[in-house]
Design an enzyme around this catalytic site. Structure first.
Site, PDB file in Angstrom:
ATOM      1  N   ARG A 157      55.853 -53.771 -44.710  1.00  0.00           N
ATOM      2  CA  ARG A 157      57.106 -53.771 -43.940  1.00  0.00           C
ATOM      3  C   ARG A 157      57.176 -54.958 -42.996  1.00  0.00           C
ATOM      4  NH1 ARG A 157      59.889 -48.931 -44.112  1.00  0.00           N
ATOM      5  NH2 ARG A 157      61.580 -50.163 -43.243  1.00  0.00           N
TER       6      ARG A 157
ATOM      7  N   LYS B 234      50.501 -37.542 -52.550  1.00  0.00           N
ATOM      8  CA  LYS B 234      50.705 -36.393 -51.674  1.00  0.00           C
ATOM      9  C   LYS B 234      50.784 -36.834 -50.215  1.00  0.00           C
ATOM     10  CE  LYS B 234      47.310 -34.004 -50.147  1.00  0.00           C
ATOM     11  NZ  LYS B 234      46.004 -33.551 -49.633  1.00  0.00           N
TER      12      LYS B 234
ATOM     13  N   HIS C 121      44.025 -36.375 -57.054  1.00  0.00           N
ATOM     14  CA  HIS C 121      42.840 -37.144 -57.451  1.00  0.00           C
ATOM     15  C   HIS C 121      41.715 -36.250 -57.977  1.00  0.00           C
ATOM     16  CE1 HIS C 121      41.381 -36.223 -53.372  1.00  0.00           C
ATOM     17  NE2 HIS C 121      40.173 -36.549 -53.787  1.00  0.00           N
TER      18      HIS C 121
ATOM     19  N   LYS D 112      38.405 -36.566 -61.403  1.00  0.00           N
ATOM     20  CA  LYS D 112      36.939 -36.490 -61.238  1.00  0.00           C
ATOM     21  C   LYS D 112      36.290 -36.154 -62.577  1.00  0.00           C
ATOM     22  CE  LYS D 112      37.103 -35.112 -56.377  1.00  0.00           C
ATOM     23  NZ  LYS D 112      36.287 -35.882 -55.469  1.00  0.00           N
TER      24      LYS D 112
ATOM     25  N   GLU E 274      33.839 -29.346 -47.141  1.00  0.00           N
ATOM     26  CA  GLU E 274      33.715 -30.721 -46.637  1.00  0.00           C
ATOM     27  C   GLU E 274      32.870 -30.735 -45.378  1.00  0.00           C
ATOM     28  OE1 GLU E 274      37.205 -33.385 -47.149  1.00  0.00           O
ATOM     29  OE2 GLU E 274      38.267 -31.494 -46.911  1.00  0.00           O
TER      30      GLU E 274
ATOM     31  N   ASP F 222      46.840 -28.629 -47.423  1.00  0.00           N
ATOM     32  CA  ASP F 222      46.141 -29.893 -47.680  1.00  0.00           C
ATOM     33  C   ASP F 222      45.238 -29.800 -48.914  1.00  0.00           C
ATOM     34  OD1 ASP F 222      45.310 -32.576 -46.937  1.00  0.00           O
ATOM     35  OD2 ASP F 222      43.396 -31.684 -46.332  1.00  0.00           O
TER      36      ASP F 222
ATOM     37  N   HIS G 174      44.526 -29.303 -54.919  1.00  0.00           N
ATOM     38  CA  HIS G 174      43.222 -29.437 -55.587  1.00  0.00           C
ATOM     39  C   HIS G 174      42.658 -28.101 -56.093  1.00  0.00           C
ATOM     40  CE1 HIS G 174      43.716 -33.291 -53.885  1.00  0.00           C
ATOM     41  NE2 HIS G 174      43.132 -33.084 -52.722  1.00  0.00           N
TER      42      HIS G 174
ATOM     43  N   LYS H 282      36.945 -27.654 -43.554  1.00  0.00           N
ATOM     44  CA  LYS H 282      36.401 -28.881 -42.967  1.00  0.00           C
ATOM     45  C   LYS H 282      35.263 -28.504 -42.035  1.00  0.00           C
ATOM     46  CE  LYS H 282      40.143 -31.989 -43.655  1.00  0.00           C
ATOM     47  NZ  LYS H 282      39.699 -32.799 -44.778  1.00  0.00           N
TER      48      LYS H 282
HETATM   49  C1  BG6 Z   1      42.560 -35.005 -49.757  1.00  0.00           C
HETATM   50  C2  BG6 Z   1      42.789 -34.243 -48.474  1.00  0.00           C
HETATM   51  O1  BG6 Z   1      43.584 -34.710 -50.679  1.00  0.00           O
HETATM   52  O2  BG6 Z   1      41.309 -34.629 -50.319  1.00  0.00           O
HETATM   53  C3  BG6 Z   1      41.667 -34.517 -47.492  1.00  0.00           C
HETATM   54  O3  BG6 Z   1      44.024 -34.636 -47.899  1.00  0.00           O
HETATM   55  C4  BG6 Z   1      40.340 -34.229 -48.131  1.00  0.00           C
HETATM   56  O4  BG6 Z   1      41.833 -33.763 -46.311  1.00  0.00           O
HETATM   57  C5  BG6 Z   1      40.198 -34.935 -49.491  1.00  0.00           C
HETATM   58  O5  BG6 Z   1      39.316 -34.676 -47.252  1.00  0.00           O
HETATM   59  C6  BG6 Z   1      38.936 -34.484 -50.213  1.00  0.00           C
HETATM   60  O6  BG6 Z   1      38.736 -35.292 -51.336  1.00  0.00           O
HETATM   61  P1  BG6 Z   1      37.265 -35.554 -51.899  1.00  0.00           P
HETATM   62  O7  BG6 Z   1      37.476 -36.320 -53.157  1.00  0.00           O
HETATM   63  O8  BG6 Z   1      36.525 -36.322 -50.845  1.00  0.00           O
HETATM   64  O9  BG6 Z   1      36.663 -34.195 -52.127  1.00  0.00           O
END
Ligand code: BG6
Length: 494
Positions: free
Chosen positions: A53, A151, A181, A185, A219, A238, A243, A342
């Site tokens: 931008r 996302k 994503h 994997k 995490e 999230d 996921h 988390k």
């Molecule tokens: C993201 C979330 O989509 O995935 C994050 O927004 C999260 O909060 C992350 O930490 C986890 O991805 P990965 O590949 O590190 O397990």
């Protein structure tokens, strides 16, 4: 994922990255393109345009990019290759979304009219509509064009529909790639191979043989620098909405007739539509939510969530566990335990298939026989374990205990494992949509997630506080005699 036919070739392309100097672009998108370039998979003419931008950050951007590309490389690459790749990235500053603003991009893209244009929208979703409209007005969208959406794609069913409506003004569903994503994997894709290329497992893959299934994505990290986004979202939106539900779909879906995008996505959609909705009563027994307080890992003190986001109070959950039910023939009475959080003890993700115990115990003098377990560990180490009863050596009768047969991905395949984004970006360039969510899947996921959100609101369900560095309050939703796989009792023998 295995292909039924030869993978389509990649055609020459322009990758246009909106939010091109943003964190995701620099950490994930350019490094992914770089690794595929080094691997000679992008052996065609291509250009990369980083759309920003304001142009005052160009120098800093180039430095950051070089750093991330170099740091993401865990193998030897000569500096010349890095420089060749970096030269391919052209930074363009588009101050707004008018036809005039987009002229610098139009001039560039018109230089190669036969290239496919891939527009990667790594921006907040409220900009998607305007970007699509401006590209359209400039005549920069044709049949081979694609758009990639990152996302969060809304925070409710209504907002996800709104985003879809704005982007569909310019792109058809066949041109839209919604990134999750987790689907890129390796071990997640291996789940398809494990299920559909091994008769042994598939023939027992139902509630006749499976007691329960656990999906954990734990995490170690906290909310880091994303406090503002996270506090408006929480663990349910999230992580579970995308996921964990995608993992659940791959575990629970029927075998698709073929591996093409629509056959696979049709099966996933059926699973999402069979998820039993929750309400203000069932959330109390079948869900637990929590928020981390101060704690310690390896002697290091960790902040609480409220300290991390610099607020005095917040009802956002940083942990969620749900006992989900899939109301269909295959999964009647097999609960799916979903758990994510988390600041848990460590980064640890896995899917555990808990088989039933034998029908008749001929060793009854030795006590109960636990069922077999198939464990698919996604991260940090990628491996598959089959836990089976094994006789302890020596005389003195039949004494046995659970022993794991292990297939360690790293040891078995002595090669580099591409990052999830590498696989997904190559699929986009090839026009392969199997690993991307369709809008109807997204909507079905939202309907189920909203049943939890509304149940929580109506029941006024509060967060249970858990210390940072622990496994969180997941035991609350477990039936008697059940434990999470991370619990030391999980693999205890007889
Ligand atoms: C993201 C979330 O989509 O995935 C994050 O927004 C999260 O909060 C992350 O930490 C986890 O991805 P990965 O590949 O590190 O397990």
């Amino acid at each position: 994922m295995a292909q039924t036919k030869k993978a389509p070739i990649i055609k020459p392309f322009n990758a246009v990255i909106f939010g091109g100097d943003g964190d995701l672009a620099v950490r994930k998108i350019y490094p992914a393109l770089f690794h595929r370039f080094v691997d000679k998979q992008l052996n065609v003419d291509f250009n990369i345009y980083a759309i920003t931008r304001s142009n005052d950050k160009h120098v800093a951007f180039n430095e950051r990019l070089r750093k991330f590309i170099t740091e993401s490389t865990d193998y030897a690459v000569d500096q010349k290759t890095v420089e060749t790749f970096l030269k391919k990235i052209i930074v363009l500053t588009l101050p707004g979304h008018s036809i005039e603003d987009y002229q610098p991009l139009k001039i560039e893209l018109d230089k190669n009219p036969i290239f496919q244009n891939v527009y990667y929208l790594s921006t907040p979703s409220d900009a998607f509509g305007e970007i699509g409209d401006a590209l359209n007005a400039c005549g920069l969208i044709n049949e081979s064009s694609k758009v990639v959406l990152e996302k969060p794609l809304g925070n409710s069913l209504a907002s996800s529909r709104h985003i879809h409506a704005t982007i569909s003004r310019s792109f058809t569903e066949k041109q839209i790639y919604r990134i999750d994503h987790y689907l890129g994997k390796e071990t997640v894709q291996n789940l398809m191979v494990l299920r559909f290329a091994n008769h042994l497992f598939e023939s027992a893959w139902n509630s006749e043989h499976i007691e329960s299934i656990q999906i954990t994505v734990a995490e170690g990290l906290g909310v880091e620098k994303r406090g503002e986004y996270y506090d408006n979202s929480g663990a349910l939106l999230d992580m579970v909405q995308n996921h964990l539900l995608q993992l659940l779909c791959l575990v629970a879906m029927e075998p698709p007739a073929q591996l093409d995008a629509d056959s696979v996505r049709n099966e996933k959609l059926k699973v999402l539509k069979s998820l039993r909705l929750l309400d203000d009563k069932t959330v109390l027994t079948d869900t637990a939510k929590g928020q981390y307080t101060r704690g310690k890992v390896d002697g290091h003190s960790l902040n609480s969530y409220l300290e991390d986001i610099s607020k005095y109070e917040s009802s956002t959950e940083t942990f969620v566990a749900i006992k989900a039910h899939i109301d269909n023939w295959r999964w009647k009475n097999t609960p799916f335990y979903l758990r994510t959080g988390k600041r848990m003890t460590k980064r640890y993700s896995e899917i555990v298939i808990n088989f039933k115990s034998v029908k008749h115990n001929v060793f009854h003098a030795q006590g109960d026989i636990p069922g077999n377990k198939l464990i698919m560990r996604l991260q940090p180490e990628e491996r598959i374990e089959l836990v089976q009863m094994t006789k302890l050596p020596g005389p003195g009768g039949y004494r046995y205990r659970p022993i794991s047969l292990k297939l360690d991905y790293m040891d078995s395949f002595n090669e580099r494992f591409p990052e999830a984004y590498e696989r997904l970006i190559v699929d986009i360039l090839r026009g392969e949509q199997t690993l991307f969510m369709r809008q109807d899947e997204l909507e079905a996921a939202w309907i189920w997630i909203e049943s939890v959100v509304n149940g929580w609101k109506k029941a006024n369900q509060k967060n249970i506080l858990y210390e940072a560095g622990t496994w969180g309050p997941g035991e609350q939703i477990m039936e008697e005699n059940h434990t999470w796989s991370t619990n030391p009792k999980f693999n205890e023998g007889v």
